[in-house]
Design an enzyme around this catalytic site. Structure first.
Site, PDB file in Angstrom:
ATOM      1  N   GLN A  64       1.143  -1.292   0.220  1.00 11.79           N
ATOM      2  CA  GLN A  64       0.000  -0.417   0.204  1.00 11.79           C
ATOM      3  C   GLN A  64       0.629   1.396  -0.134  1.00 11.79           C
ATOM      4  OE1 GLN A  64      -2.459   0.826   3.465  1.00 11.79           O
ATOM      5  NE2 GLN A  64      -1.154  -0.662   4.854  1.00 11.79           N
ATOM      6  N   ASP A 182       8.700   6.749 -12.309  1.00  9.70           N
ATOM      7  CA  ASP A 182       8.577   6.326 -10.855  1.00  9.70           C
ATOM      8  C   ASP A 182       8.366   5.034 -10.889  1.00  9.70           C
ATOM      9  OD1 ASP A 182       8.100   7.287  -8.286  1.00  9.70           O
ATOM     10  OD2 ASP A 182       5.834   6.663  -8.440  1.00  9.70           O
TER      11      ASP A 182
END
Length: 341
Positions: A64, A182
């Site tokens: 997460q 990223d």
């Protein structure tokens, strides 16, 4: 009774409206970026994915961050991974659509495969192939997991080469280069203990036709992995990913997080590449190498591979780096050479 019927009718109407909106957005972006070539994927209902994840049980979270949670799931006798974005931020709708659009185009052994998505929620929910062995950041840089074997040099070389091929696929496998934008260890997941998969296309973008780079007013990405020239100018292209790959190699080599390595370099008043070179010039290279790797080097071939790895890393960290992971100079060929245990 009438109120219950009206609520059910409204729920169905809302779901249809969301499916229409989300479906139209996905289709529009797919047509614009994929030239009509993308992999088929299944449309799930919200209920199916709720059941698959046991109503998004927190115990089932694989990974997460601030924008989404990735859950373990089980659907039709098959393990899957379910990516659910947080609905508190409207910007996440664009990130989710980006993930669908780019993941749907991927056909590579080391990029996580999109299985399907649910379009009847405010932000679509995505289903991928199963990943049960966590991410590389937790595996090697932070969490202690004694139940999983340590990453020896051969494992790290395999991960590095597998992910290098995945990046090269993004840069050269499509009509227009895709910049991942990223790149970091937290976005490398494992389907088996050492089988690496690149994941999360939230910030990815294609270089426009006829252009060699993109310029943005706002720099986005993860500090430490972003190329210095991108941070200073807002200009980026595939070579920005190569710098991120170099930072990833540095973490993989040292077992330290990139922010700590950057702080150490800053304390010496030098960029990351120069910080690494100082250890080479002082003949103290092994001082920054993860002790697991040092203990594992028992033959000349492994030592050669270690130095080839270091050379590749140095090339990737240069300003305006060469696309070393594609041109395969001699040190990359050494990395590819198997080493007997």
């Amino acid at each position: 009774m009438m109120g219950s019927i009206m609520r059910k009718f409204k729920d169905k109407t809302d779901k249809r409206a969301l499916m229409t909106r989300n479906g139209a957005t996905v289709l529009k972006e797919l047509i614009a970026s994929s030239h009509g070539k993308y992999n088929p994927y299944r449309i799930f209902s919200a209920k199916e994915l709720e059941i698959a994840t046991n109503n998004y049980d927190e115990i089932k979270i694989i990974k997460q961050d601030s924008t989404y949670k990735l859950y373990k799931g089980f659907w039709q006798e098959r393990l899957i991974s379910v990516m659910r974005f947080r609905e508190s931020n409207r910007d996440e709708h664009g990130s989710c659509i980006n993930n669908i659009v780019y993941a749907a185009q991927m056909s590579h052994n080391h990029i996580l495969k999109l299985i399907g998505c649910c379009l009847e929620t405010q932000i679509p929910i995505l289903a991928f192939e199963s990943v049960e062995f966590g991410n590389l950041h937790d595996r090697i840089l932070s969490a202690s997991q004694p139940q999983i074997e340590p990453l020896l040099m051969k494992h790290r070389l395999k991960i590095a080469m597998d992910i290098a091929h995945a990046l090269a696929y993004l840069h050269f496998g499509f009509p227009r280069p895709i910049v991942y934008r990223d790149f970091k260890t937290a976005h490398i997941l494992f389907t088996e203990e050492n089988v690496a998969k690149l994941f999360d296309f939230s910030l990815s973008i294609s270089i426009p036709e006829g252009e060699t780079h993109i310029t943005t007013d706002t720099v986005i990405g993860t500090w430490g992995y972003s190329a210095p020239e991108y941070l200073s100018t807002g200009v980026f292209n595939e070579k920005s990913d190569v710098y991120g790959f170099g930072a990833f190699l540095f973490e993989l080599l040292t077992g330290q997080i990139i922010s700590d390595l950057l702080k150490a370099a800053h304390n010496l008043g030098c960029p990351l590449e120069e910080y690494f070179k100082k250890f080479i010039e002082d003949n103290s290279f092994t001082e920054i190498v993860d002790r697991i790797i040092i203990q594992d080097i028992l033959c000349l071939r492994k030592e050669q591979q270690l130095h080839a790895y270091a050379q590749l890393m140095s090339e990737c960290l240069k300003q305006s780096p060469i696309v070393a992971i594609t041109y395969e100079p001699s040190y990359v060929q050494i990395l590819c050479t198997p080493v007997d245990d």
